[in-house]
Design a protein around this motif. Structure first.
Motif, PDB file in Angstrom:
ATOM      1  N   VAL A   1       0.896  -1.284  -0.120  1.00  9.24           N
ATOM      2  CA  VAL A   1      -0.030   0.106  -0.057  1.00  9.24           C
ATOM      3  C   VAL A   1       1.031   1.235  -0.031  1.00  9.24           C
ATOM      4  O   VAL A   1       0.593   2.186  -0.876  1.00  9.24           O
ATOM      5  N   GLU A   2       1.933   1.194   0.825  1.00 11.83           N
ATOM      6  CA  GLU A   2       2.921   2.401   0.603  1.00 11.83           C
ATOM      7  C   GLU A   2       3.747   2.747  -0.767  1.00 11.83           C
ATOM      8  O   GLU A   2       3.467   3.636  -1.394  1.00 11.83           O
ATOM      9  N   ILE A   3       3.883   1.600  -1.393  1.00 12.70           N
ATOM     10  CA  ILE A   3       4.512   1.562  -2.836  1.00 12.70           C
ATOM     11  C   ILE A   3       3.469   1.905  -4.025  1.00 12.70           C
ATOM     12  O   ILE A   3       3.671   3.018  -4.337  1.00 12.70           O
ATOM     13  N   ALA A   4       2.141   1.630  -3.538  1.00  8.92           N
ATOM     14  CA  ALA A   4       1.250   1.933  -4.612  1.00  8.92           C
ATOM     15  C   ALA A   4       0.675   3.413  -4.495  1.00  8.92           C
ATOM     16  O   ALA A   4       0.222   3.780  -5.445  1.00  8.92           O
ATOM     17  N   SER A   5       0.676   3.978  -3.191  1.00  6.64           N
ATOM     18  CA  SER A   5       0.246   5.292  -3.141  1.00  6.64           C
ATOM     19  C   SER A   5       1.010   6.314  -3.657  1.00  6.64           C
ATOM     20  O   SER A   5       0.768   7.452  -4.183  1.00  6.64           O
ATOM     21  N   VAL A   6       2.462   5.770  -4.139  1.00  4.23           N
ATOM     22  CA  VAL A   6       3.312   6.805  -4.675  1.00  4.23           C
ATOM     23  C   VAL A   6       3.328   6.369  -6.046  1.00  4.23           C
ATOM     24  O   VAL A   6       3.521   7.129  -6.990  1.00  4.23           O
ATOM     25  N   ASP A   7       3.636   4.999  -6.447  1.00  6.11           N
ATOM     26  CA  ASP A   7       4.153   4.647  -7.713  1.00  6.11           C
ATOM     27  C   ASP A   7       2.818   3.870  -8.438  1.00  6.11           C
ATOM     28  O   ASP A   7       3.036   3.528  -9.775  1.00  6.11           O
ATOM     29  N   GLY A   8       1.808   3.677  -7.850  1.00  6.94           N
ATOM     30  CA  GLY A   8       0.727   3.346  -8.599  1.00  6.94           C
ATOM     31  C   GLY A   8       0.317   1.742  -8.381  1.00  6.94           C
ATOM     32  O   GLY A   8       1.496   1.110  -7.889  1.00  6.94           O
TER      33      GLY A   8
ATOM     34  N   LYS B   1      -1.237  13.710   7.459  1.00  9.84           N
ATOM     35  CA  LYS B   1      -0.082  13.136   8.133  1.00  9.84           C
ATOM     36  C   LYS B   1       0.437  12.156   7.200  1.00  9.84           C
ATOM     37  O   LYS B   1       1.291  11.198   7.961  1.00  9.84           O
ATOM     38  N   ARG B   2       0.001  11.914   6.093  1.00 12.10           N
ATOM     39  CA  ARG B   2       0.701  10.840   5.086  1.00 12.10           C
ATOM     40  C   ARG B   2       0.645   9.543   5.532  1.00 12.10           C
ATOM     41  O   ARG B   2       1.556   8.779   5.783  1.00 12.10           O
ATOM     42  N   ILE B   3      -0.698   9.160   5.968  1.00 14.20           N
ATOM     43  CA  ILE B   3      -0.856   7.662   6.508  1.00 14.20           C
ATOM     44  C   ILE B   3      -0.368   6.850   5.295  1.00 14.20           C
ATOM     45  O   ILE B   3       0.366   5.987   5.663  1.00 14.20           O
ATOM     46  N   PHE B   4      -0.552   7.327   4.066  1.00 17.51           N
ATOM     47  CA  PHE B   4       0.183   6.682   2.894  1.00 17.51           C
ATOM     48  C   PHE B   4       1.205   7.743   2.398  1.00 17.51           C
ATOM     49  O   PHE B   4       0.608   8.776   2.478  1.00 17.51           O
ATOM     50  N   PRO B   5       2.399   7.402   2.049  1.00 21.69           N
ATOM     51  CA  PRO B   5       3.405   8.241   1.873  1.00 21.69           C
ATOM     52  C   PRO B   5       3.001   9.234   0.411  1.00 21.69           C
ATOM     53  O   PRO B   5       3.303  10.306   0.541  1.00 21.69           O
ATOM     54  N   GLY B   6       2.085   8.707  -0.411  1.00 21.45           N
ATOM     55  CA  GLY B   6       1.672   9.386  -1.364  1.00 21.45           C
ATOM     56  C   GLY B   6       0.633  10.357  -1.272  1.00 21.45           C
ATOM     57  O   GLY B   6      -0.171  10.635  -2.025  1.00 21.45           O
ATOM     58  N   GLY B   7      -0.025  10.311  -0.116  1.00 21.41           N
ATOM     59  CA  GLY B   7      -1.289  11.167   0.208  1.00 21.41           C
ATOM     60  C   GLY B   7      -2.251  10.215   0.198  1.00 21.41           C
ATOM     61  O   GLY B   7      -2.132   9.014   0.646  1.00 21.41           O
ATOM     62  N   CYS B   8      -3.410  10.675  -0.279  1.00 22.52           N
ATOM     63  CA  CYS B   8      -4.642   9.610  -0.145  1.00 22.52           C
ATOM     64  C   CYS B   8      -4.510   8.720  -1.130  1.00 22.52           C
ATOM     65  O   CYS B   8      -4.438   8.787  -2.389  1.00 22.52           O
TER      66      CYS B   8
ATOM     67  N   ALA C   1      -4.245  16.896  -3.538  1.00 18.20           N
ATOM     68  CA  ALA C   1      -3.423  16.984  -4.837  1.00 18.20           C
ATOM     69  C   ALA C   1      -2.595  18.103  -4.962  1.00 18.20           C
ATOM     70  O   ALA C   1      -1.419  18.046  -5.122  1.00 18.20           O
ATOM     71  N   GLU C   2      -2.943  19.323  -4.239  1.00 19.06           N
ATOM     72  CA  GLU C   2      -2.085  20.330  -4.055  1.00 19.06           C
ATOM     73  C   GLU C   2      -0.981  20.181  -3.107  1.00 19.06           C
ATOM     74  O   GLU C   2       0.381  20.502  -3.307  1.00 19.06           O
ATOM     75  N   SER C   3      -1.229  19.516  -1.956  1.00 20.41           N
ATOM     76  CA  SER C   3      -0.149  19.218  -1.099  1.00 20.41           C
ATOM     77  C   SER C   3       0.938  18.245  -1.735  1.00 20.41           C
ATOM     78  O   SER C   3       2.112  18.220  -1.437  1.00 20.41           O
ATOM     79  N   VAL C   4       0.296  17.345  -1.991  1.00 20.96           N
ATOM     80  CA  VAL C   4       1.274  16.089  -2.607  1.00 20.96           C
ATOM     81  C   VAL C   4       2.281  16.813  -3.951  1.00 20.96           C
ATOM     82  O   VAL C   4       3.330  16.305  -3.972  1.00 20.96           O
ATOM     83  N   LEU C   5       1.366  17.598  -4.537  1.00 26.30           N
ATOM     84  CA  LEU C   5       2.323  18.199  -6.059  1.00 26.30           C
ATOM     85  C   LEU C   5       3.209  19.052  -5.555  1.00 26.30           C
ATOM     86  O   LEU C   5       4.353  19.131  -6.100  1.00 26.30           O
ATOM     87  N   HIS C   6       2.797  20.049  -4.699  1.00 22.94           N
ATOM     88  CA  HIS C   6       3.719  21.043  -4.260  1.00 22.94           C
ATOM     89  C   HIS C   6       4.700  20.928  -2.907  1.00 22.94           C
ATOM     90  O   HIS C   6       5.183  21.756  -2.651  1.00 22.94           O
ATOM     91  N   HIS C   7       4.104  19.760  -2.312  1.00 24.76           N
ATOM     92  CA  HIS C   7       5.031  19.474  -0.997  1.00 24.76           C
ATOM     93  C   HIS C   7       4.706  20.556  -0.073  1.00 24.76           C
ATOM     94  O   HIS C   7       5.656  21.165   0.493  1.00 24.76           O
ATOM     95  N   GLU C   8       3.486  21.065  -0.002  1.00 26.51           N
ATOM     96  CA  GLU C   8       3.087  21.925   1.110  1.00 26.51           C
ATOM     97  C   GLU C   8       1.911  21.606   1.666  1.00 26.51           C
ATOM     98  O   GLU C   8       1.053  20.529   1.307  1.00 26.51           O
ATOM     99  N   PHE C   9       1.586  22.186   2.825  1.00 24.40           N
ATOM    100  CA  PHE C   9       0.376  21.793   3.643  1.00 24.40           C
ATOM    101  C   PHE C   9      -0.765  22.818   3.873  1.00 24.40           C
ATOM    102  O   PHE C   9      -1.429  22.582   4.733  1.00 24.40           O
ATOM    103  N   THR C  10      -0.629  24.264   3.532  1.00 26.87           N
ATOM    104  CA  THR C  10      -1.501  25.248   3.665  1.00 26.87           C
ATOM    105  C   THR C  10      -2.678  24.810   2.945  1.00 26.87           C
ATOM    106  O   THR C  10      -3.773  25.248   3.390  1.00 26.87           O
ATOM    107  N   SER C  11      -2.721  23.988   1.958  1.00 29.41           N
ATOM    108  CA  SER C  11      -4.028  23.585   1.056  1.00 29.41           C
ATOM    109  C   SER C  11      -4.849  23.052   2.087  1.00 29.41           C
ATOM    110  O   SER C  11      -6.177  23.052   2.036  1.00 29.41           O
ATOM    111  N   TYR C  12      -4.597  22.354   3.151  1.00 24.69           N
ATOM    112  CA  TYR C  12      -5.443  21.630   4.051  1.00 24.69           C
ATOM    113  C   TYR C  12      -6.072  22.583   5.025  1.00 24.69           C
ATOM    114  O   TYR C  12      -7.373  22.566   5.387  1.00 24.69           O
ATOM    115  N   ASP C  13      -5.421  23.737   5.243  1.00 24.87           N
ATOM    116  CA  ASP C  13      -6.309  24.960   5.972  1.00 24.87           C
ATOM    117  C   ASP C  13      -7.167  25.253   5.279  1.00 24.87           C
ATOM    118  O   ASP C  13      -8.322  25.779   5.594  1.00 24.87           O
TER     119      ASP C  13
END
Length: 214
Positions: A25-32, A105-112, A178-190
């Motif tokens: 599940v960790e690999i798939a969240s990043v690499d599909g 919290k990146r429960i999965f490394p690739g976000g959701c 999507a914004e957080s994972v793509l741009h490596h930022e977390f303000t999008s959640y707020d």
């Protein structure tokens, strides 16, 4: 003696299976899901390839098992924390904020996990696509029922368009991911949390039922 030996072998097999799926599940969240390889998993986890292939007969079997494992994680982190709350706006808000926390919290490394792999399989056909589509339908249906329960509890305007509301809430959550994972930022959640609260206040019979801020 034979039964004890068999039970021990089954227990070891189950432990190995869970170990593989935890990594899958960790690999798939990043690499599909297409990025999964039985041989690679065996090498990475220092397991015998024959043993891994015995647990998962094919790559598709591994992919489907990985999706099912991810569902369990999703339920644990998003759905279950709010399950004992009474029907109402707070329950709905907790589900949405819980989803944002799960992604943040990146429960999965690739976000959701499901946002990632659904995009990978949305235009394909087959068992994996069908399983992912059913999973998404179940989530949307659950959110819609949560809104309807809040209507019955008198906390959401009975005239509110439930499917439209859930569509918008889901879009806000997924855009934050999507914004957080793509741009490596977390303000999008707020930003998403503020927008979700604003949308919920718009359908609330009493906005005071919701927190003033995320």
């Amino acid at each position: 003696m034979t039964a004890t030996h068999t039970d021990g072998r089954i227990a070891r097999g189950n432990q190995t299976r869970q170990l593989i799926l935890k990594r899958a599940v960790e690999i798939a969240s990043v690499d599909g899901l297409e990025g999964l390889s039985l041989g690679q998993l065996a090498t990475e986890l220092k397991l015998s390839k024959s043993g891994v292939f015995a647990l998962f007969g094919s790559k598709e079997d591994l992919q489907l098992a990985t999706v099912r494992a991810a569902i369990k994680v999703y339920l644990e982190h998003v759905v279950q924390p709010a399950r004992d709350l009474p029907p109402g706006l707070d329950h709905l808000w907790r589900l949405c904020s819980g989803w944002l926390d799960y992604s943040r919290k990146r429960i999965f490394p690739g976000g959701c996990f499901f946002y990632s792999v659904s995009a990978e399989y949305d235009a394909r056909e087959g068992k994996v696509h069908d399983t992912l589509a059913a999973t998404r339908t179940n989530w949307v249906t659950f959110l819609e029922q949560t809104v309807r329960d809040a209507q019955l509890a008198g906390e959401v305007d009975p005239a509110a368009d439930v499917p439209q509301l859930v569509f918008e809430l889901t879009a806000l959550m997924e855009m934050a991911n999507a914004e957080s994972v793509l741009h490596h930022e977390f303000t999008s959640y707020d930003k998403a949390a503020k927008a979700i609260l604003s949308r919920l206040r718009g359908v609330a019979t009493d906005p005071a039922l919701l927190p003033d801020a995320p």
